[in-house]
Motif scaffolding. Structure first.
Motif, PDB file in Angstrom:
ATOM      1  N   TYR A  39      47.484  -0.830   0.906  1.00 41.82           N
ATOM      2  CA  TYR A  39      47.233   0.588   1.202  1.00 41.82           C
ATOM      3  C   TYR A  39      48.535   1.339   1.496  1.00 41.82           C
ATOM      4  CZ  TYR A  39      45.352   4.798   3.337  1.00 41.82           C
ATOM      5  OH  TYR A  39      45.063   6.105   3.621  1.00 41.82           O
ATOM      6  N   ILE A  40      48.653   2.548   0.941  1.00 39.49           N
ATOM      7  CA  ILE A  40      49.804   3.415   1.213  1.00 39.49           C
ATOM      8  C   ILE A  40      49.297   4.812   1.550  1.00 39.49           C
ATOM      9  CG2 ILE A  40      50.107   4.046  -1.249  1.00 39.49           C
ATOM     10  CD1 ILE A  40      53.158   4.127  -0.667  1.00 39.49           C
ATOM     11  N   GLU A  41      49.978   5.489   2.463  1.00 44.15           N
ATOM     12  CA  GLU A  41      49.615   6.862   2.834  1.00 44.15           C
ATOM     13  C   GLU A  41      50.888   7.698   2.819  1.00 44.15           C
ATOM     14  OE1 GLU A  41      47.469   8.660   6.706  1.00 44.15           O
ATOM     15  OE2 GLU A  41      46.460   6.963   5.782  1.00 44.15           O
ATOM     16  N   THR A  42      50.846   8.848   2.178  1.00 44.15           N
ATOM     17  CA  THR A  42      52.029   9.720   2.097  1.00 44.15           C
ATOM     18  C   THR A  42      51.704  11.073   2.725  1.00 44.15           C
ATOM     19  OG1 THR A  42      51.384  10.573  -0.078  1.00 44.15           O
ATOM     20  CG2 THR A  42      52.787   8.608  -0.055  1.00 44.15           C
ATOM     21  N   PRO A  43      52.743  11.894   3.052  1.00 51.44           N
ATOM     22  CA  PRO A  43      52.483  13.204   3.660  1.00 51.44           C
ATOM     23  C   PRO A  43      51.680  14.117   2.735  1.00 51.44           C
ATOM     24  CG  PRO A  43      54.811  12.620   3.829  1.00 51.44           C
ATOM     25  CD  PRO A  43      54.184  11.624   2.915  1.00 51.44           C
ATOM     26  N   LEU A  79      52.171  21.631  -1.166  1.00 50.36           N
ATOM     27  CA  LEU A  79      51.047  20.747  -0.849  1.00 50.36           C
ATOM     28  C   LEU A  79      50.836  19.857  -2.077  1.00 50.36           C
ATOM     29  CD1 LEU A  79      48.427  23.159   0.775  1.00 50.36           C
ATOM     30  CD2 LEU A  79      50.196  21.797   1.894  1.00 50.36           C
ATOM     31  N   ARG A  80      50.613  18.582  -1.871  1.00 57.09           N
ATOM     32  CA  ARG A  80      50.591  17.666  -3.019  1.00 57.09           C
ATOM     33  C   ARG A  80      49.426  17.976  -3.964  1.00 57.09           C
ATOM     34  NH1 ARG A  80      48.941  12.348   0.622  1.00 57.09           N
ATOM     35  NH2 ARG A  80      46.868  13.109   1.120  1.00 57.09           N
ATOM     36  N   PRO A  81      49.730  18.217  -5.261  1.00 62.28           N
ATOM     37  CA  PRO A  81      48.660  18.497  -6.219  1.00 62.28           C
ATOM     38  C   PRO A  81      48.115  17.230  -6.868  1.00 62.28           C
ATOM     39  CG  PRO A  81      50.789  18.900  -7.230  1.00 62.28           C
ATOM     40  CD  PRO A  81      51.078  18.442  -5.836  1.00 62.28           C
ATOM     41  N   GLU A  82      48.834  16.116  -6.702  1.00 67.92           N
ATOM     42  CA  GLU A  82      48.407  14.821  -7.255  1.00 67.92           C
ATOM     43  C   GLU A  82      49.120  13.721  -6.486  1.00 67.92           C
ATOM     44  OE1 GLU A  82      50.294  12.677  -9.944  1.00 67.92           O
ATOM     45  OE2 GLU A  82      51.910  13.383  -8.691  1.00 67.92           O
ATOM     46  N   GLY A  83      48.719  12.447  -6.722  1.00 65.32           N
ATOM     47  CA  GLY A  83      49.199  11.374  -5.860  1.00 65.32           C
ATOM     48  C   GLY A  83      50.354  10.532  -6.368  1.00 65.32           C
ATOM     49  N   ALA A  90      57.612   7.346  -2.234  1.00 68.04           N
ATOM     50  CA  ALA A  90      57.528   6.548  -0.999  1.00 68.04           C
ATOM     51  C   ALA A  90      57.920   5.092  -1.257  1.00 68.04           C
ATOM     52  CB  ALA A  90      56.117   6.620  -0.428  1.00 68.04           C
ATOM     53  N   ALA A  91      57.479   4.550  -2.391  1.00 69.11           N
ATOM     54  CA  ALA A  91      57.809   3.153  -2.728  1.00 69.11           C
ATOM     55  C   ALA A  91      59.311   2.980  -2.934  1.00 69.11           C
ATOM     56  CB  ALA A  91      57.048   2.734  -3.986  1.00 69.11           C
ATOM     57  N   LEU A  92      59.948   3.961  -3.586  1.00 69.93           N
ATOM     58  CA  LEU A  92      61.401   3.910  -3.805  1.00 69.93           C
ATOM     59  C   LEU A  92      62.143   4.042  -2.481  1.00 69.93           C
ATOM     60  CD1 LEU A  92      61.668   6.180  -6.996  1.00 69.93           C
ATOM     61  CD2 LEU A  92      62.133   3.719  -6.889  1.00 69.93           C
ATOM     62  N   GLU A  93      61.667   4.991  -1.648  1.00 67.68           N
ATOM     63  CA  GLU A  93      62.337   5.240  -0.371  1.00 67.68           C
ATOM     64  C   GLU A  93      62.277   4.003   0.534  1.00 67.68           C
ATOM     65  OE1 GLU A  93      62.000   8.466   3.259  1.00 67.68           O
ATOM     66  OE2 GLU A  93      61.345   9.093   1.272  1.00 67.68           O
ATOM     67  N   ALA A  94      61.152   3.265   0.456  1.00 65.92           N
ATOM     68  CA  ALA A  94      60.994   2.062   1.283  1.00 65.92           C
ATOM     69  C   ALA A  94      61.548   0.815   0.592  1.00 65.92           C
ATOM     70  CB  ALA A  94      59.514   1.862   1.603  1.00 65.92           C
ATOM     71  N   ASN A  95      62.137   1.012  -0.606  1.00 66.63           N
ATOM     72  CA  ASN A  95      62.712  -0.114  -1.377  1.00 66.63           C
ATOM     73  C   ASN A  95      61.706  -1.228  -1.652  1.00 66.63           C
ATOM     74  OD1 ASN A  95      65.416   0.773  -1.833  1.00 66.63           O
ATOM     75  ND2 ASN A  95      65.858   0.399   0.331  1.00 66.63           N
ATOM     76  N   LEU A  96      60.440  -0.856  -1.842  1.00 70.09           N
ATOM     77  CA  LEU A  96      59.413  -1.870  -2.103  1.00 70.09           C
ATOM     78  C   LEU A  96      59.698  -2.631  -3.400  1.00 70.09           C
ATOM     79  CD1 LEU A  96      56.080  -0.013  -1.132  1.00 70.09           C
ATOM     80  CD2 LEU A  96      57.556  -1.428   0.312  1.00 70.09           C
ATOM     81  N   TYR A 108      45.605   4.258  -2.556  1.00 74.53           N
ATOM     82  CA  TYR A 108      45.632   5.340  -1.559  1.00 74.53           C
ATOM     83  C   TYR A 108      44.359   6.153  -1.640  1.00 74.53           C
ATOM     84  CZ  TYR A 108      47.080   7.870  -5.772  1.00 74.53           C
ATOM     85  OH  TYR A 108      47.127   8.390  -7.043  1.00 74.53           O
ATOM     86  N   SER A 109      44.135   6.934  -0.605  1.00 73.24           N
ATOM     87  CA  SER A 109      42.964   7.801  -0.548  1.00 73.24           C
ATOM     88  C   SER A 109      43.374   9.034   0.231  1.00 73.24           C
ATOM     89  CB  SER A 109      41.835   7.057   0.181  1.00 73.24           C
ATOM     90  OG  SER A 109      40.754   7.916   0.419  1.00 73.24           O
ATOM     91  N   GLY A 110      43.061  10.221  -0.280  1.00 71.98           N
ATOM     92  CA  GLY A 110      43.478  11.405   0.467  1.00 71.98           C
ATOM     93  C   GLY A 110      43.065  12.701  -0.186  1.00 71.98           C
ATOM     94  N   SER A 111      43.550  13.805   0.393  1.00 78.41           N
ATOM     95  CA  SER A 111      43.226  15.152  -0.079  1.00 78.41           C
ATOM     96  C   SER A 111      44.369  15.699  -0.909  1.00 78.41           C
ATOM     97  CB  SER A 111      42.991  16.086   1.114  1.00 78.41           C
ATOM     98  OG  SER A 111      41.871  15.652   1.841  1.00 78.41           O
ATOM     99  N   TYR A 112      44.017  16.478  -1.938  1.00 82.52           N
ATOM    100  CA  TYR A 112      45.007  17.084  -2.843  1.00 82.52           C
ATOM    101  C   TYR A 112      44.628  18.545  -3.017  1.00 82.52           C
ATOM    102  CZ  TYR A 112      46.261  12.340  -3.151  1.00 82.52           C
ATOM    103  OH  TYR A 112      46.666  11.090  -2.772  1.00 82.52           O
ATOM    104  N   TYR A 113      45.608  19.349  -3.439  1.00 79.35           N
ATOM    105  CA  TYR A 113      45.431  20.806  -3.392  1.00 79.35           C
ATOM    106  C   TYR A 113      45.933  21.453  -4.677  1.00 79.35           C
ATOM    107  CZ  TYR A 113      45.240  19.281   1.441  1.00 79.35           C
ATOM    108  OH  TYR A 113      44.921  18.596   2.578  1.00 79.35           O
ATOM    109  N   ARG A 114      45.088  22.247  -5.313  1.00 78.18           N
ATOM    110  CA  ARG A 114      45.502  23.006  -6.495  1.00 78.18           C
ATOM    111  C   ARG A 114      44.843  24.382  -6.444  1.00 78.18           C
ATOM    112  NH1 ARG A 114      44.720  18.528 -11.363  1.00 78.18           N
ATOM    113  NH2 ARG A 114      45.864  16.849 -10.330  1.00 78.18           N
ATOM    114  N   TYR A 115      45.618  25.397  -6.746  1.00 78.43           N
ATOM    115  CA  TYR A 115      45.078  26.764  -6.740  1.00 78.43           C
ATOM    116  C   TYR A 115      44.409  27.004  -8.091  1.00 78.43           C
ATOM    117  CZ  TYR A 115      44.613  31.717  -5.851  1.00 78.43           C
ATOM    118  OH  TYR A 115      44.081  32.965  -5.649  1.00 78.43           O
ATOM    119  N   GLU A 116      43.103  26.706  -8.161  1.00 72.85           N
ATOM    120  CA  GLU A 116      42.364  26.842  -9.409  1.00 72.85           C
ATOM    121  C   GLU A 116      41.207  27.806  -9.199  1.00 72.85           C
ATOM    122  OE1 GLU A 116      42.321  23.301 -12.054  1.00 72.85           O
ATOM    123  OE2 GLU A 116      41.923  22.237 -10.197  1.00 72.85           O
ATOM    124  N   ARG A 117      40.606  28.250 -10.312  1.00 74.91           N
ATOM    125  CA  ARG A 117      39.417  29.090 -10.191  1.00 74.91           C
ATOM    126  C   ARG A 117      38.262  28.189  -9.767  1.00 74.91           C
ATOM    127  NH1 ARG A 117      35.471  30.654 -13.697  1.00 74.91           N
ATOM    128  NH2 ARG A 117      36.451  29.567 -15.430  1.00 74.91           N
TER     129      ARG A 117
END
Length: 420
Positions: A39-43, A79-83, A90-96, A108-117
């Protein structure tokens, strides 16, 4: 009622419906947990450039749909539009990728945001479960992810979904196709916005759903005819592995997906019961994304499955999920002494893992029993002064209606035995 409402294009998840969403998230992630994915979680927000560079300037997501903000310190965030881009960052930053165990498999599991109709199945805030396998170029990995998504949907009982499959080629063969496609598209009668796409990312024009555009695309060059031998062999192996696993798919030569970073394998899960927003999930291989965001060469593949869309697909097929009751035992005290005694018993039941609730607020028997009914509890425990004087409580089976006196000291063991 509050003065405020949820922002346009968003929704709240409230009980009892929220239990369905939790069950869907659990079902979509279960096969991943069983297959080596951690499991991974990002901002919820990232540097704007991560998406403009990774997802692509020419995509609708970046050019029209991103929520961006400038911080007090002057940083440009989105705001993240995709994961995928966030997870790879995050994987690169943590040198995984340097821990010597490639591929790095993450979910991962989370909320994403896009300004759509906003429309049914398309929201400005939406929920996804995703998986990424980073650092290996292997057709078996592409097949694994498609098989795991297929398994997840089937465990939920879904049947009327289709898997569309295509190959987008690689940096060797795609430029040749791109030139041929641009030449074809420049001869068409297209609006200015679409013409701009011809130069930026002509494959996106193939994804245009408008009938007047689709009509003109008849006879357009097909990517399949331009694939190099290596890409053809790779795609053939993905197809063979899926067939051997009994996973049915359809070849779709127009499938390009809305993100610039895809290479080779690309796929989409569509459900015919959802109208225009028929995609319930999708993904593909993105071998060049790591370099695009400043990392080393790390061929990777992944997918994201929409939680909201999956719930709509279940509704379209009339599937009711069997959700465990949130409460097994509901305690109804009559009088002050019983409140203290039964509250202690509820705490005891919870400590041994029995889901238990309590009639709070000091209501009478009638109101408390209504609450017990609404809770969906299998058993109700009722006690008044006379019961306590005799050292017993009344245990009522809410399914059969049977009621029996149980010794107060034996209550926890009796409930555990009946629930087992």
């Amino acid at each position: 009622m509050s003065t405020f409402k949820a922002p346009k294009g968003t929704y709240d998840l409230t009980p009892p419906d929220s239990a369905k969403y939790l069950a869907v998230r659990e079902a979509l992630s279960a096969p991943l947990k069983n297959s080596g994915y951690g499991y991974i979680e990002t901002p919820g927000f990232e540097d704007v450039a991560l998406f403009s560079r990774g997802v692509g300037e020419s995509t609708d997501i970046v050019s029209k749909e991103m929520y961006t903000l400038t911080t007090k310190g002057g940083s440009e965030l989105a705001l993240r539009p995709e994961g995928t881009a966030s997870v790879l960052r995050a994987a690169l930053e943590a040198n995984l990728h340097k821990l010597g165990n490639l591929p790095v498999k993450l979910w991962y599991s989370g909320s994403y945001y896009r300004y759509e109709r906003p429309q049914k199945g398309r929201y400005r805030h939406f929920s996804q479960v995703g998986a990424e396998a980073i650092g290996a170029e292997d057709p078996a990995l592409d097949a694994e992810l498609i098989i795991l998504a297929d398994q997840a949907y089937r465990t939920l009982g879904l049947q009327n979904f289709r898997i569309l499959l295509n190959s987008l080629g690689d940096k060797e063969c795609r430029p040749v196709y791109r030139d041929a496609l641009q030449e074809f598209l420049r001869e068409l009668d297209l609006d200015d916005d679409t013409r701009r796409r011809i130069d930026l990312n002509p494959l996106r024009v193939l994804d245009d759903k408008r009938p007047e555009v689709q009509k003109q695309l008849v006879g357009a060059p097909v990517l399949r005819d331009y694939l190099c031998d290596a890409c053809k062999a790779y795609h053939e192996e993905v197809r063979d592995l899926l067939t051997a696993a009994g996973v049915v798919y359809e070849d779709d030569e127009k499938l390009v997906r809305g993100l610039d970073y895809y290479t080779r394998t690309t796929f989409e899960f569509v459900h015919d019961g959802l109208g225009s927003q028929s995609a319930v999930g999708g993904g593909g291989r993105y071998d060049g994304l790591s370099e695009m965001i400043g990392g080393p060469a790390l061929p990777s593949v992944g997918w994201a499955l929409g939680v909201d869309r999956t719930v709509l697909a279940l509704e379209a097929e009339g599937i009711e999920l069997e959700l465990p009751s949130a409460t097994s035992v509901f305690a109804v005290p009559l009088g002050e002494e019983a409140r203290r005694v039964l509250f202690a018993k509820v705490t005891e039941l919870r400590r041994v893992g029995v889901a238990a609730d309590f009639a709070f607020g000091g209501r009478g028997l009638k109101g408390a029993m209504k609450s017990a009914n609404r809770s969906g509890a299998r058993f109700t425990v009722v006690a008044g002064e006379r019961d306590l004087a005799e050292g017993v409580v009344q245990l009522k089976d809410m399914e059969s209606g049977e009621q029996q006196a149980v010794a107060l000291d034996a209550l926890v063991a009796e409930v555990q035995q009946k629930l087992a």
